[in-house]
Scaffold this active site. Structure first.
Site, short mmCIF file in Angstrom:
data_model
loop_
_atom_site.label_atom_id
_atom_site.label_comp_id
_atom_site.label_asym_id
_atom_site.label_seq_id
_atom_site.Cartn_x
_atom_site.Cartn_y
_atom_site.Cartn_z
N GLN A 1 64.42 -19.38 49.39
CA GLN A 1 63.83 -20.68 49.72
C GLN A 1 64.06 -20.99 51.19
O GLN A 1 65.18 -20.89 51.71
CB GLN A 1 64.46 -21.76 48.81
CG GLN A 1 63.87 -23.15 48.98
CD GLN A 1 62.42 -23.27 48.51
OE1 GLN A 1 61.96 -22.50 47.66
NE2 GLN A 1 61.69 -24.22 49.05
N ASP B 1 56.82 -13.65 48.00
CA ASP B 1 56.41 -14.64 49.00
C ASP B 1 55.46 -14.02 50.02
O ASP B 1 54.76 -14.74 50.74
CB ASP B 1 57.66 -15.14 49.76
CG ASP B 1 58.02 -16.58 49.42
OD1 ASP B 1 57.12 -17.32 49.00
OD2 ASP B 1 59.20 -16.93 49.59
N LYS C 1 59.62 -24.64 40.55
CA LYS C 1 59.27 -23.23 40.34
C LYS C 1 59.85 -22.74 39.02
O LYS C 1 59.19 -22.01 38.28
CB LYS C 1 59.81 -22.38 41.50
CG LYS C 1 58.97 -22.48 42.75
CD LYS C 1 59.65 -21.92 43.97
CE LYS C 1 58.87 -22.32 45.22
NZ LYS C 1 59.62 -22.16 46.46
N1 LIG Z 1 60.37 -19.08 50.47
C1 LIG Z 1 59.60 -20.16 50.43
N2 LIG Z 1 58.37 -20.09 49.85
C2 LIG Z 1 57.57 -21.20 49.80
O1 LIG Z 1 56.43 -21.13 49.28
C3 LIG Z 1 58.06 -22.43 50.33
C4 LIG Z 1 59.33 -22.45 50.90
N3 LIG Z 1 60.07 -21.31 50.94
N4 LIG Z 1 59.83 -23.59 51.43
C5 LIG Z 1 59.12 -24.84 51.35
C6 LIG Z 1 57.62 -24.65 51.27
C7 LIG Z 1 56.90 -25.83 50.70
N5 LIG Z 1 56.31 -25.38 49.47
C8 LIG Z 1 55.68 -26.19 48.54
C9 LIG Z 1 55.40 -25.77 47.25
C10 LIG Z 1 54.83 -26.63 46.33
C11 LIG Z 1 54.53 -27.93 46.66
C12 LIG Z 1 53.96 -28.85 45.64
O2 LIG Z 1 53.76 -28.47 44.50
N6 LIG Z 1 53.66 -30.12 45.98
C13 LIG Z 1 53.11 -31.11 45.10
C14 LIG Z 1 53.87 -32.44 45.21
C15 LIG Z 1 55.30 -32.36 44.80
C16 LIG Z 1 56.01 -33.71 44.85
O3 LIG Z 1 55.44 -34.72 44.44
O4 LIG Z 1 57.17 -33.73 45.33
C17 LIG Z 1 51.67 -31.40 45.47
O5 LIG Z 1 51.31 -31.17 46.65
O6 LIG Z 1 50.93 -31.88 44.62
C18 LIG Z 1 54.78 -28.36 47.94
C19 LIG Z 1 55.35 -27.50 48.87
C20 LIG Z 1 56.61 -24.06 49.28
N7 LIG Z 1 57.32 -23.60 50.29
#
Ligand SMILES: Nc1nc(=O)c2c([nH]1)NC[C@@H]1CN(c3ccc(C(=O)N[C@@H](CCC(=O)O)C(=O)O)cc3)C=[N+]21
Ligand SMILES: NC(=O)C1=CN([C@@H]2O[C@H](COP(=O)(O)OP(=O)(O)OC[C@H]3O[C@@H](n4cnc5c(N)ncnc54)[C@H](OP(=O)(O)O)[C@@H]3O)[C@@H](O)[C@H]2O)C=CC1
Length: 369
Positions: free
Chosen positions: A173, A196, A129
């Protein structure tokens, strides 16, 4: 991160992504153009993906100059919905807007992220982020608190950011350590900085007809944005959301309903989920179970948005694992008309929507349009 499992339903086996030679549908509008190299879908009599002309009619008009290259899997019918490219484009659009705002007002949007504990996956998300903020010109503020910190210390950080005029968005988070009251902490985030979209007032407004939330939760918003940018009609379609969590499943269902889909929610106590899912034109899956949704559960021509991020053991990967979705990708890609991959689907869109919400917040606070 969910516990690692073994899986023989690979997320990427058949998905050699081919950039398409695309003709732009409409150069000046926010059209995501794609070409169909193979017929869509295999057996559907009424394909969900609209014709090129109806595509033009349904695309989102929020953004300009989109030229994402859609990708398709080989040996299959489904269009691969390329969240990574769309997210990149959205970040570029946001960067332009931020520069315009900075030049006109001298104000730079600011996002504060509060991370409690030392979960590796959470640290990675927060790092990503921050990188994304840097890329578009958003100031990021980060607070890292140890896992044994008190709830009051987290609340103190939130209060500080609530009062700081250079902060336009606050993200705590998740998940928080078990000893903390998540509800109390999320309620403390000022509704006008709740980028969020998890505050009960924002969710409540999302659920009510005629009311508008200040912010829509990022992951569901990213799912809908992908459907819009691929010209996939939602209105009048049967949509099934698998999962009913506060952060993904439930708001995704509310959003689809606001878009005039007829929505069914499947959860862990649903009887015969396959039968319900098989009836859907659009499926959003947010469960957290690797490869749970099989090809045989899908109506030919359905559109599938896979939110799940599940690590599966993979000795060949440098990390020792790789990420797969909730959906058995190589099976559904042969049946669906469009599908998001994992990684590279919804995940990057979540971050792009967070940046978008932060920009909107700064604009709203400073009355800048
Ligand atoms: N307050 C809060 N807000 C959230 O939005 C929040 C959270 N907590 N806790 C965890 C979850 C999970 N989440 C993700 C965000 C981006 C990817 C992301 O970019 N993933 C990549 C892969 C990343 C990698 O390779 O490790 C993709 O799918 O291509 C995944 C999961 C947001 N979350
Ligand atoms: N790509 C992204 O940006 C993001 C991805 N994620 C990923 O999305 C997935 C879901 O996350 P989240 O919503 O937070 O997870 P939760 O664990 O909070 O919710 C999971 C939901 O799935 C339901 N469920 C569990 N098992 C089944 C089953 N066998 N059949 C049907 N429904 C089931 C649960 O039902 P019940 O309510 O009955 O318990 C629950 O509603 C995870 O893999 C997570 O990592 C999450 C956020 C962002």
């Amino acid at each position: 991160m969910a516990s690692m499992i073994f899986s023989d339903c690979s997320s990427s086996a058949t998905a050699r992504l081919l950039p398409l030679r695309c003709h732009k549908l409409h150069r000046s509008c926010s059209v995501l153009s794609f070409c169909r190299r193979v017929s869509l879908p295999l057996t559907s009599t009424r394909p969900l993906l609209p014709s090129l002309s109806s595509l033009q009619a349904h695309v989102s008009s929020t953004f300009v100059s989109v030229s994402v290259t859609a990708k398709m899997a080989t040996e299959s019918s489904a269009i691969v919905i390329d969240g990574k490219s769309v997210a990149k484009q959205i970040r570029e659009e946001i960067a332009v807007e931020i520069a315009r705002m900075r030049e006109a007002t001298g104000i730079v949007p600011g996002l504060a992220v509060i991370l409690v504990g030392d979960r590796k996956d959470s640290a990675t998300y927060v790092r990503n982020k921050k990188k994304a903020c840097d890329g578009v010109g958003i100031n990021s503020f980060e607070v890292n608190l140890p896992g044994d910190t008190t709830e009051q210390e987290v609340l103190n950080s939130i209060t500080k950011f609530n009062e700081d005029p250079s902060v336009h968005g606050i993200l705590v988070q998740l998940p928080l350590p078990k000893h903390m009251n998540e509800e109390k902490i999320l309620n403390a985030v000022g509704i006008e900085k709740d980028v969020d979209g998890f505050h009960p007032l924002n969710i409540g407004r999302l659920a009510m007809r005629g009311r508008e939330p200040l912010f829509v939760p990022c992951t569901p918003k990213g799912c809908i944005e992908l459907l819009h940018r691929y010209g996939i009609q939602i209105k009048g379609k049967k949509a099934v959301v698998i999962g009913r969590s506060n952060i993904v499943g439930m708001p995704a269902a509310l959003l689809l309903q606001r878009e005039d889909a007829t929505v069914t929610i499947v959860h862990s106590r649903t009887n015969n989920p396959e039968d319900i899912i098989r009836d859907a034109d659009i499926i959003i899956s947010a469960v957290g179970q690797a490869n749970m949704v099989r090809g045989s559960w899908i109506k030919p021509g359905a559109v599938i948005i896979d939110v799940g991020i599940n690590p599966v053991e993979d000795p060949e990967s440098p990390r020792g694992y790789r990420l797969v979705g909730d959906v058995c990708y190589e099976e559904v890609v042969k049946v669906a008309s469009a599908v998001t991959p994992v990684p590279g689907g919804v995940g990057p869109m979540t971050i792009a929507m967070l940046l978008s919400n932060t920009l909107s917040s700064a604009k709203r606070m400073h009355n800048f349009n």
